[in-house]
Each structure stands twice: as C-alpha cells, then as structure tokens.
Motif scaffolding. Sequence first.
Motif, PDB file in Angstrom:
ATOM      1  N   ASP A 185       0.836  -1.206   0.000  1.00 54.53           N
ATOM      2  CA  ASP A 185       0.000   0.000   0.000  1.00 54.53           C
ATOM      3  C   ASP A 185       0.872   1.259   0.000  1.00 54.53           C
ATOM      4  O   ASP A 185       1.552   1.535   0.989  1.00 54.53           O
ATOM      5  CB  ASP A 185      -0.903  -0.016   1.244  1.00 54.53           C
ATOM      6  N   ARG A 187       0.218   4.236   0.379  1.00 55.76           N
ATOM      7  CA  ARG A 187      -0.143   5.289   1.349  1.00 55.76           C
ATOM      8  C   ARG A 187       0.484   5.036   2.715  1.00 55.76           C
ATOM      9  O   ARG A 187       0.679   5.947   3.495  1.00 55.76           O
ATOM     10  CB  ARG A 187      -1.669   5.359   1.504  1.00 55.76           C
ATOM     11  N   SER A 188       0.776   3.763   3.013  1.00 60.50           N
ATOM     12  CA  SER A 188       1.313   3.482   4.340  1.00 60.50           C
ATOM     13  C   SER A 188       2.726   2.890   4.295  1.00 60.50           C
ATOM     14  O   SER A 188       3.428   2.881   5.290  1.00 60.50           O
ATOM     15  CB  SER A 188       0.379   2.512   5.070  1.00 60.50           C
ATOM     16  N   ASP A 189       3.139   2.404   3.127  1.00 59.97           N
ATOM     17  CA  ASP A 189       4.441   1.739   3.054  1.00 59.97           C
ATOM     18  C   ASP A 189       5.374   2.532   2.144  1.00 59.97           C
ATOM     19  O   ASP A 189       5.185   2.582   0.928  1.00 59.97           O
ATOM     20  CB  ASP A 189       4.230   0.317   2.499  1.00 59.97           C
ATOM     21  N   PRO A 190       6.408   3.174   2.731  1.00 58.87           N
ATOM     22  CA  PRO A 190       7.307   3.991   1.907  1.00 58.87           C
ATOM     23  C   PRO A 190       8.081   3.159   0.879  1.00 58.87           C
ATOM     24  O   PRO A 190       8.588   3.689  -0.115  1.00 58.87           O
ATOM     25  CB  PRO A 190       8.263   4.618   2.936  1.00 58.87           C
ATOM     26  N   ALA A 212      -3.423  -4.340   0.103  1.00 61.79           N
ATOM     27  CA  ALA A 212      -3.233  -2.938  -0.255  1.00 61.79           C
ATOM     28  C   ALA A 212      -4.004  -2.533  -1.502  1.00 61.79           C
ATOM     29  O   ALA A 212      -4.595  -1.468  -1.569  1.00 61.79           O
ATOM     30  CB  ALA A 212      -1.749  -2.691  -0.481  1.00 61.79           C
TER      31      ALA A 212
END
Length: 380
Positions: A185, A187-190, A212
Amino acid sequence: MSDLTPLSELTAAKRIVVKVGSALLVGPDGTAHAAWLADFAADVARIRARGQQVVIVSSGAVALGRRRLGLGKRALSLPEKQAAAAAGQSALMRAWEEALEPIACAQVLLTRDDTEVRRRWLNARATVETLLTLGVIPVVNENDTVVTEEIRVGDNDRLSARVAQLVGAEALVLLSDVEGLYTADPRSDPDARLIPRVSHLTPEIEAMAGGANAVAGVGTGGMATKLEAARIASQAGCATIITLGTRARPLAAVEAGAATTVIEPATTPRAAYKAWISGSLAPAGFLTVDAGAAAAVQRGKSLLAAGVRAVDGRFDKGDAVVIRDEAGREVARGLIRYAADHARVICGLKSGAIEPALGYTSGPMVHADDLALAAQAETR
Ligand code: GLU
C-alpha cells in the motif's frame, strides 16, 4: 526525460478497448463529468486519426440512474440497480454522444451469454465488426436491465476483457483510480513500488491484488477483478494496461511515459482464436469438400458452399465442424454459418444461388476468419 517513450502496446495495437469506470464519468452530484469526457474524447480522436480502432466499455449507468430516480447514495437491491441502469443508460449514451461528436458512437449492451454462447458471440462480433468498419465507436456496457445474478458478468473490468477477446483487440486499457499494481500500500508503506510490467500472472502477483490493492477502483471492481480481466485478456492475446484515468488525457499520458502496469499477452489474438476453434470446441458435424475447396481452404480462403460435397451431423449456425477431403483426411475445423438443414440445401450451390434457395444468405459456409487448419492445430 528518459521515460518519455510511447508505450508500444498502445501505439502498435490496431484495436484498443478502453474501460472507463463510473468514478471517472460521474461526479459526486450524480451528473456526468462533461469536462473529463470532452478531453477523453479528444484523446480518442487523436488515436483514431492514426488509424487505430477504439471500443469504449463504459460504466456509469447505475450511478447516473440513481440521481434520475432519486435513489440517493444508499445501497441498492439488484432490481433497484437494474432500474437505475435502465434510467441511467440513456443519460450515459447522451453524455458519450455529446463528447464524441462529430465521431458517431453506438450503444452495445451485452450479457455474459453474449460472450459465452457461440451463436450469440458470433452475432455480437459481427455487429461490433460492422460498427468498426463503418468508423463508429462502439460504447459497450453490461445489459444490466435483463441480467440476473447468475448470468451477469457483474463488473466492467471483466466485461471489457471479454470485449477485447470478442473483437481480437491487442490492447485493453483499464482506466482506474490508481496508477497500477503496487507491491504494497503506497499510502502506508514507503517501500511500496509500482510494478511496471508483468510477463506472467503468477500466484505471487495475484496475491498482490488483495490487501493494499483491494481498495483500488471505487467502482465495482478492485485490483482483483482487474487482474482477472488481465488474465482473460492475456489468454486472448491482448495486453492489459492499468493506469490512472483521472488525468485529462490518460491515453496520451500513457504514451508519454506515465506510470502504468502492463500485463503482457500470452499469445496473439489470432492464434488464441484459432486455438479455441481447433482445440476447445467439440465438432458437431462434418463437411466433405472437393479437392479445389480443400486446396483453397489450405491457402487461407473461405469455404464456399459450391465446394462442399456432403454434410453430416446435426449442428446449428455457429457450431464447430470438421472439414475433410474426399479421402476422409481432416483439412481444417471452423465455425459454420448455416444450420445443418440449411447447409444440406445449399451444399454444392454457387454463392449466387444460396439466397434463392434459402431466402437469405450468410455468405460462405465457413469464413476464412473462422477456420483453423489441421496442420496449425498440430503444431500448437
Ligand atoms: N454496468 C454498471 C453500470 O453501468 C457498472 C459495472 C462496473 O462499474 O463494473 O453502472
């Protein structure tokens, strides 16, 4: 910039199917997004001007119909969805007509049966082919008004893949509200990465459609249905391009190197179709043909009634038949254009004598496009 290379899957395709989801077409107020549609229409006109044919698969009937019927945003029962689709489909077509003007478009409503029952498949294909030949853009949607849970495709991602198969398209563009398939994802995983290219749809890749990516697509289908669509398309010889559709001219953006996930085809449309004819269809009858007709078929020509000596079996228009020579050797398999009774009547007749004999003509017994040669079948 180095990535400003046109995406060859899109630029080389003779036929492109573009799926446009409800989220792109219908604004929060329940009316069509005229500005996006106008830009998209210009994008389509540009592609057509280069000689490529475009089929649009458009959602939005239910979303537009909700407003017309005052159904608000609540969850709808299937009959309510069907009623909304019936009310919204005409608004949807009006929006497309206005946007695509001066290019003519035509409404094509399909159900799952139309792509699965061979006779209906052939009819649908013939109609869409005719529209494309006439320079018209078919705008396809599911025939929501008549489908029941059992016979609906249910989402336009998969419907668009079946349409790609129907028309032998080389590219299917799924315009989405995400840029493509991510490893996690974003949005949450750089560390989340977009996967630019998939050569084979492995279980690992398919697993990425959960979690995700599951939220992708505010319409009916999420990433899982997009990958399912890609699998159908790949097996039909068609590349799938998943990309962000909210851009003004999403196809031009793809050609200019915008982020996408491309799922490569496993074969060519022609080979996939011939394999389907020669491999997956149980033949329902036999046509015995003279030496001239056998040779013509082997050269890639249609099988004319004049060269047919005998007709055996019980079959309907659109069924698969085996074509054999007078020594009984299989020459080819193909989809016949006449039911057995009528094929018997016209067997041996010249093309001009078919209409007087039957009151109609469907052309050759088996059209060249619908023939798979026996040798081809063996080498695959
Ligand atoms: N056929 C539905 C409609 O036009 C849409 C299905 C989908 O978005 O996948 O509203």
